[in-house]
Design a protein around this motif. Structure first.
Motif, PDB file in Angstrom:
ATOM      1  N   GLU A 163      -0.237 -12.581  -3.205  1.00 14.88           N
ATOM      2  CA  GLU A 163      -0.478 -11.508  -2.224  1.00 14.88           C
ATOM      3  C   GLU A 163       0.762 -11.297  -1.345  1.00 14.88           C
ATOM      4  N   HIS A 166       3.597  -9.715  -3.350  1.00 10.87           N
ATOM      5  CA  HIS A 166       3.337  -8.285  -3.540  1.00 10.87           C
ATOM      6  C   HIS A 166       3.734  -7.497  -2.293  1.00 10.87           C
ATOM      7  N   PRO A 242      -3.351  -8.701  -6.386  1.00 11.64           N
ATOM      8  CA  PRO A 242      -2.986  -7.919  -5.186  1.00 11.64           C
ATOM      9  C   PRO A 242      -2.986  -6.412  -5.385  1.00 11.64           C
ATOM     10  N   GLU A 246      -5.452  -3.860  -3.421  1.00 10.19           N
ATOM     11  CA  GLU A 246      -4.904  -2.753  -2.623  1.00 10.19           C
ATOM     12  C   GLU A 246      -5.527  -1.423  -3.036  1.00 10.19           C
TER      13      GLU A 246
END
Length: 346
Positions: A163, A166, A242, A246
């Motif tokens: 995460e 990213h 991730p 999102e």
């Protein structure tokens, strides 16, 4: 001095115009002895040939190939639009130019040494210290605090690290876009024709709008990381990857209906499987490259030949999967935004 500047500007204008002209972009038919071209657009072949001369890692080279295939698809679609009289205001063409410039910058082929993560003035202004692995003081502080909190298992720390990585990549992408906007503004200052000035003003407005949206995305992403670092992962987390998380968060903020959200959730599960499979192939490609280097050092020609063939096959498969994943990402972004043209995340 003025004369030199005029020559440079004329050459630049010729290059920019040439990028999208038919003669330059349609590869010329060659004889049987010529090497098969990788792409149907000349400038993309030029980028690919340059990349092959650079020392890109196997995974990064495969990523570049996927990005160029997406660019090729978008440009060929734009040519059809142009023939049909669509894109009269040049909005799509401007977006394609910007996407191409981002690819060049992302892979260090824009004529600049790629020092953005190290010396960016936009989102980073600190000295590197032990424990700074994300090139951003807020991210590093949050990561070190989460890592030492004892709230996360080793597996959860790996997920959390993905995460954070990213988010770091998104900061880098923002900085690249900021850099291209700054350079466009410099060119804009040298415009003489009022009509040309109006067109460039429109392009700049587009880019500033996109910058604002990306900054909003970064702020929302950081808030999510902060909450995750303090509260930990919940058992009812919908997704692991991730990019998928999102997309799902963005979808929940959109005006999609409940039925549309349920349908999208199912599609995102399929997309997440695709992302994980692509990541697995990237890891295998890296391992295959390391093995090939080891075998080449030993000098067994037959062994080298077998491993080269395995490596080539794996590289082609990784590129193909990367393209399919990025195309699916484009489609999902379009579905969530309800727009026909959104920038695909590189």
């Amino acid at each position: 001095m003025k004369r030199c500047l005029l020559v440079v500007l004329c050459l630049s204008a010729g290059v920019i115009a040439g990028k999208y002209s038919r003669d330059v972009n349609e590869p010329k038919p060659g004889g049987g002895d010529e090497q098969a071209l990788e792409f149907r657009i000349a400038k993309l072949n030029q980028v690919w040939e340059k990349a092959n001369r650079m020392q890109l890692s196997p995974v990064r080279q495969a990523e570049l190939h996927s990005d160029l295939k997406i660019q090729e698809k978008d440009e060929l679609q734009w040519k059809k639009m142009k023939v049909e009289g669509l894109d009269d205001n040049g909005e799509k063409e401007a977006q394609l130019r910007r996407n191409f410039n981002v690819i060049l910058a992302k892979y260090g082929m824009d004529g600049k040494r790629d020092m953005r993560p190290l010396e960016s003035n936009y989102l980073k202004d600190h000295d590197t210290k032990d424990g700074d692995i994300f090139d951003d003081p807020k991210l590093d502080k949050l990561w070190n605090k989460a890592k030492s909190s004892g709230k996360f298992s080793n597996e959860e720390l790996l997920s959390l690290n993905r995460e954070f990585q990213h988010h770091k990549d998104k900061i880098h992408e923002y900085n690249i876009l900021m850099d291209t906007v700054s350079r466009t503004e410099e060119v804009h200052k040298n415009v003489i024709s009022p009509l040309e000035g109006d067109a460039k003003e429109h392009v700049l407005h587009q880019k500033h709008t996109e910058l604002k949206q990306k900054m909003r995305d970064l702020n929302q992403g950081f808030e999510r990381l902060r909450k995750l670092s303090h509260e930990g992962f919940t058992e009812d987390s919908e997704f692991r990857e991730p990019r998928v998380i999102e997309l799902w968060e963005s979808a929940k903020r959109s005006n999609l209906s409940e039925d549309e959200l349920d349908s999208l959730k199912e599609e995102l599960r399929h997309f997440e499987t695709k992302v994980e499979k692509h990541s697995h192939y990237q890891e295998q490609l890296e391992l295959s490259h390391q093995k090939l280097q080891h075998v080449e050092a030993l000098g067994d020609k037959e062994h080298i030949k077998r491993n080269k063939e395995k490596y080539r096959t794996l590289a082609e498969k990784t590129r193909e999967m990367g393209y399919k994943m990025k195309k699916h990402l484009q489609d999902l972004n379009n579905k969530i935004s309800r727009q026909g043209l959104v920038h695909n995340e590189l």
